[in-house]
Design a protein around this motif. Structure first.
Motif, PDB file in Angstrom:
ATOM      1  N   THR A 204       0.820  -1.205   0.000  1.00 22.51           N
ATOM      2  CA  THR A 204       0.000   0.000   0.000  1.00 22.51           C
ATOM      3  C   THR A 204       0.856   1.258   0.000  1.00 22.51           C
ATOM      4  OG1 THR A 204      -1.669  -1.169   1.297  1.00 22.51           O
ATOM      5  CG2 THR A 204      -1.842   1.229   1.222  1.00 22.51           C
ATOM      6  N   VAL A 205       0.479   2.238  -0.800  1.00 26.92           N
ATOM      7  CA  VAL A 205       1.096   3.564  -0.742  1.00 26.92           C
ATOM      8  C   VAL A 205       0.294   4.394   0.263  1.00 26.92           C
ATOM      9  CG1 VAL A 205       1.665   5.677  -1.996  1.00 26.92           C
ATOM     10  CG2 VAL A 205       1.941   3.453  -3.120  1.00 26.92           C
ATOM     11  N   LEU A 206       0.870   4.675   1.407  1.00 28.86           N
ATOM     12  CA  LEU A 206       0.173   5.389   2.476  1.00 28.86           C
ATOM     13  C   LEU A 206       0.146   6.899   2.237  1.00 28.86           C
ATOM     14  CD1 LEU A 206       1.677   3.524   5.554  1.00 28.86           C
ATOM     15  CD2 LEU A 206      -0.537   3.120   4.464  1.00 28.86           C
ATOM     16  N   ASP A 207       1.186   7.405   1.592  1.00 29.32           N
ATOM     17  CA  ASP A 207       1.258   8.846   1.358  1.00 29.32           C
ATOM     18  C   ASP A 207       2.367   9.128   0.357  1.00 29.32           C
ATOM     19  OD1 ASP A 207       0.737  11.555   1.561  1.00 29.32           O
ATOM     20  OD2 ASP A 207       1.092  11.685   3.721  1.00 29.32           O
ATOM     21  N   HIS A 208       2.331  10.322  -0.178  1.00 30.22           N
ATOM     22  CA  HIS A 208       3.414  10.844  -1.004  1.00 30.22           C
ATOM     23  C   HIS A 208       3.646  12.267  -0.509  1.00 30.22           C
ATOM     24  CE1 HIS A 208       5.206  11.480  -5.313  1.00 30.22           C
ATOM     25  NE2 HIS A 208       5.979  11.982  -4.356  1.00 30.22           N
ATOM     26  N   ILE A 209       4.824  12.517   0.007  1.00 32.30           N
ATOM     27  CA  ILE A 209       5.129  13.804   0.620  1.00 32.30           C
ATOM     28  C   ILE A 209       6.150  14.561  -0.225  1.00 32.30           C
ATOM     29  CG2 ILE A 209       6.152  14.949   2.637  1.00 32.30           C
ATOM     30  CD1 ILE A 209       4.930  12.679   4.336  1.00 32.30           C
ATOM     31  N   ILE A 210       5.817  15.799  -0.540  1.00 33.61           N
ATOM     32  CA  ILE A 210       6.729  16.676  -1.277  1.00 33.61           C
ATOM     33  C   ILE A 210       7.407  17.602  -0.273  1.00 33.61           C
ATOM     34  CG2 ILE A 210       6.915  18.532  -2.984  1.00 33.61           C
ATOM     35  CD1 ILE A 210       4.434  17.330  -4.356  1.00 33.61           C
ATOM     36  N   VAL A 211       8.723  17.692  -0.372  1.00 35.78           N
ATOM     37  CA  VAL A 211       9.495  18.591   0.479  1.00 35.78           C
ATOM     38  C   VAL A 211       9.931  19.785  -0.358  1.00 35.78           C
ATOM     39  CG1 VAL A 211      11.658  18.879   1.755  1.00 35.78           C
ATOM     40  CG2 VAL A 211      10.308  16.780   2.026  1.00 35.78           C
ATOM     41  N   ALA A 212       9.621  20.977   0.119  1.00 36.57           N
ATOM     42  CA  ALA A 212      10.027  22.212  -0.567  1.00 36.57           C
ATOM     43  C   ALA A 212      10.613  23.155   0.474  1.00 36.57           C
ATOM     44  CB  ALA A 212       8.838  22.846  -1.276  1.00 36.57           C
ATOM     45  N   GLY A 213      11.924  23.109   0.626  1.00 36.01           N
ATOM     46  CA  GLY A 213      12.555  23.887   1.686  1.00 36.01           C
ATOM     47  C   GLY A 213      12.117  23.371   3.038  1.00 36.01           C
ATOM     48  N   CYS A 214      11.592  24.255   3.884  1.00 34.16           N
ATOM     49  CA  CYS A 214      11.142  23.835   5.214  1.00 34.16           C
ATOM     50  C   CYS A 214       9.659  23.483   5.222  1.00 34.16           C
ATOM     51  CB  CYS A 214      11.427  24.929   6.242  1.00 34.16           C
ATOM     52  SG  CYS A 214      10.590  26.488   5.901  1.00 34.16           S
ATOM     53  N   ARG A 215       9.021  23.472   4.048  1.00 32.82           N
ATOM     54  CA  ARG A 215       7.598  23.155   3.955  1.00 32.82           C
ATOM     55  C   ARG A 215       7.405  21.772   3.340  1.00 32.82           C
ATOM     56  NH1 ARG A 215       4.887  26.661   0.387  1.00 32.82           N
ATOM     57  NH2 ARG A 215       6.871  26.917  -0.695  1.00 32.82           N
ATOM     58  N   SER A 216       6.220  21.233   3.523  1.00 32.62           N
ATOM     59  CA  SER A 216       5.923  19.922   2.942  1.00 32.62           C
ATOM     60  C   SER A 216       4.476  19.880   2.483  1.00 32.62           C
ATOM     61  CB  SER A 216       6.191  18.799   3.954  1.00 32.62           C
ATOM     62  OG  SER A 216       5.338  18.927   5.071  1.00 32.62           O
ATOM     63  N   TYR A 217       4.183  18.941   1.608  1.00 32.02           N
ATOM     64  CA  TYR A 217       2.826  18.750   1.081  1.00 32.02           C
ATOM     65  C   TYR A 217       2.525  17.258   1.130  1.00 32.02           C
ATOM     66  CZ  TYR A 217      -1.084  18.653  -2.255  1.00 32.02           C
ATOM     67  OH  TYR A 217      -2.309  18.460  -2.861  1.00 32.02           O
ATOM     68  N   SER A 218       1.402  16.892   1.754  1.00 32.73           N
ATOM     69  CA  SER A 218       1.005  15.501   1.869  1.00 32.73           C
ATOM     70  C   SER A 218      -0.137  15.194   0.910  1.00 32.73           C
ATOM     71  CB  SER A 218       0.566  15.213   3.313  1.00 32.73           C
ATOM     72  OG  SER A 218      -0.189  14.030   3.393  1.00 32.73           O
ATOM     73  N   PHE A 219       0.072  14.219   0.020  1.00 28.00           N
ATOM     74  CA  PHE A 219      -0.996  13.797  -0.893  1.00 28.00           C
ATOM     75  C   PHE A 219      -2.181  13.277  -0.103  1.00 28.00           C
ATOM     76  CE2 PHE A 219       0.675  13.172  -5.397  1.00 28.00           C
ATOM     77  CZ  PHE A 219       1.710  14.082  -5.253  1.00 28.00           C
ATOM     78  N   ALA A 220      -1.918  12.489   0.943  1.00 24.11           N
ATOM     79  CA  ALA A 220      -2.991  11.886   1.722  1.00 24.11           C
ATOM     80  C   ALA A 220      -3.847  12.964   2.391  1.00 24.11           C
ATOM     81  CB  ALA A 220      -2.410  10.931   2.768  1.00 24.11           C
ATOM     82  N   GLU A 221      -3.200  13.968   2.973  1.00 24.64           N
ATOM     83  CA  GLU A 221      -3.952  15.018   3.670  1.00 24.64           C
ATOM     84  C   GLU A 221      -4.787  15.855   2.713  1.00 24.64           C
ATOM     85  OE1 GLU A 221      -1.159  17.270   5.953  1.00 24.64           O
ATOM     86  OE2 GLU A 221      -0.681  15.584   7.292  1.00 24.64           O
ATOM     87  N   HIS A 222      -4.403  15.904   1.434  1.00 27.74           N
ATOM     88  CA  HIS A 222      -5.138  16.683   0.447  1.00 27.74           C
ATOM     89  C   HIS A 222      -6.047  15.823  -0.440  1.00 27.74           C
ATOM     90  CE1 HIS A 222      -2.078  19.680   1.599  1.00 27.74           C
ATOM     91  NE2 HIS A 222      -2.936  20.584   1.131  1.00 27.74           N
ATOM     92  N   GLY A 223      -6.241  14.576  -0.033  1.00 26.90           N
ATOM     93  CA  GLY A 223      -7.148  13.701  -0.765  1.00 26.90           C
ATOM     94  C   GLY A 223      -6.668  13.317  -2.153  1.00 26.90           C
ATOM     95  N   LYS A 224      -5.345  13.286  -2.357  1.00 25.91           N
ATOM     96  CA  LYS A 224      -4.790  12.973  -3.673  1.00 25.91           C
ATOM     97  C   LYS A 224      -4.448  11.501  -3.830  1.00 25.91           C
ATOM     98  CE  LYS A 224      -4.710  17.305  -5.052  1.00 25.91           C
ATOM     99  NZ  LYS A 224      -5.614  17.794  -6.104  1.00 25.91           N
ATOM    100  N   LEU A 225      -4.732  10.685  -2.812  1.00 21.00           N
ATOM    101  CA  LEU A 225      -4.482   9.251  -2.911  1.00 21.00           C
ATOM    102  C   LEU A 225      -5.820   8.501  -2.977  1.00 21.00           C
ATOM    103  CD1 LEU A 225      -1.460   8.690  -0.497  1.00 21.00           C
ATOM    104  CD2 LEU A 225      -1.470   8.504  -2.985  1.00 21.00           C
TER     105      LEU A 225
END
Length: 225
Positions: A204-225
């Motif tokens: 299972t892919v639980l999440d995909h997290i993008i790191v941009a400097g000190c910030r991050s973006y979670s696919f799971a938290e944004h309903g992209k999975l």
């Protein structure tokens, strides 16, 4: 020039840290404690301020090459080695906490760890956390290295790595050196390809997290999975 030892005690960086905690210090004050000594005509806090201005931020100092770092007034190879050791200790500290916890219930720890691992990369790196069926982390693997714009990602290689580690789930991650945390169309497409490939081996892919400097973006938290 007035020496720091002549400052009021609650304004000296070391004493201030002991009285109020490290969080109460400015970036320059924290860096001054690391540097310990200033240069001729500059006390250590002034030197720290100048360095932050030269490199743009604390992060910029950490990301400087050895040559760039050592060219700055008041710095040298010994300080560069110390700084890199501090950075690596921070990464290992975050790893110790994360690798003994449930990644799903430690989402902020997971993000902090991935930010520490990827934020300094100047080119795009695609990596993954491999987890067991209890969602304990088995390994962190940097898999693909690309240009500053994109990384070529091959799902088959990811499948082979997960099988070799006996993983049951993964958290995908990659950095955006551009500093933009939102996913591109290519990011969404490759996530779907990887999800499909791993589903064939019941991973299972639980999440995909993008790191941009000190910030991050979670696919799971944004309903992209």
């Amino acid at each position: 020039m007035e020496r720091i030892s002549q400052w009021p005690q609650n304004e000296r960086p070391r004493e201030k840290l002991l009285q109020l905690g490290a969080h109460a210090l400015s970036d320059a004050e924290l860096l001054a404690i690391f540097l310990r000594t200033g240069t001729k005509g500059n006390h250590v806090v002034d030197l720290a301020r100048q360095l932050i201005k030269t490199f743009g931020s604390i992060s910029g100092i950490y990301q400087a090459t050895e040559q760039q770092f050592c060219q700055a007034n008041g710095l040298g190879q010994a300080k560069y080695v110390q700084l890199q050791a501090c950075l690596e200790m921070t990464k290992r500290y975050l790893a110790e906490d994360l690798f003994t916890s449930d990644a799903l219930t430690s989402s902020q720890q997971t993000k902090d760890y991935l930010i520490a691992q990827l934020r300094a990369e100047k080119h795009e790196v695609f990596a993954m956390l491999v987890l067991d069926n209890q969602h304990q982390i088995i390994a962190f693997e940097k898999m693909f290295f690309g240009t500053i714009d994109a990384a070529a990602v091959y799902p088959r290689v990811l499948v082979e790595k997960v099988l070799g580690l006996h993983g049951a789930a993964v958290i995908l991650c990659h950095n955006h050196p551009s500093g933009l945390a939102s996913p591109s169309r290519a990011d969404l497409q490759i996530t779907e390809r990887i999800k499909h490939a791993l589903s064939l081996i019941d991973v299972t892919v639980l999440d995909h997290i993008i790191v941009a400097g000190c910030r991050s973006y979670s696919f799971a938290e944004h309903g992209k999975l």
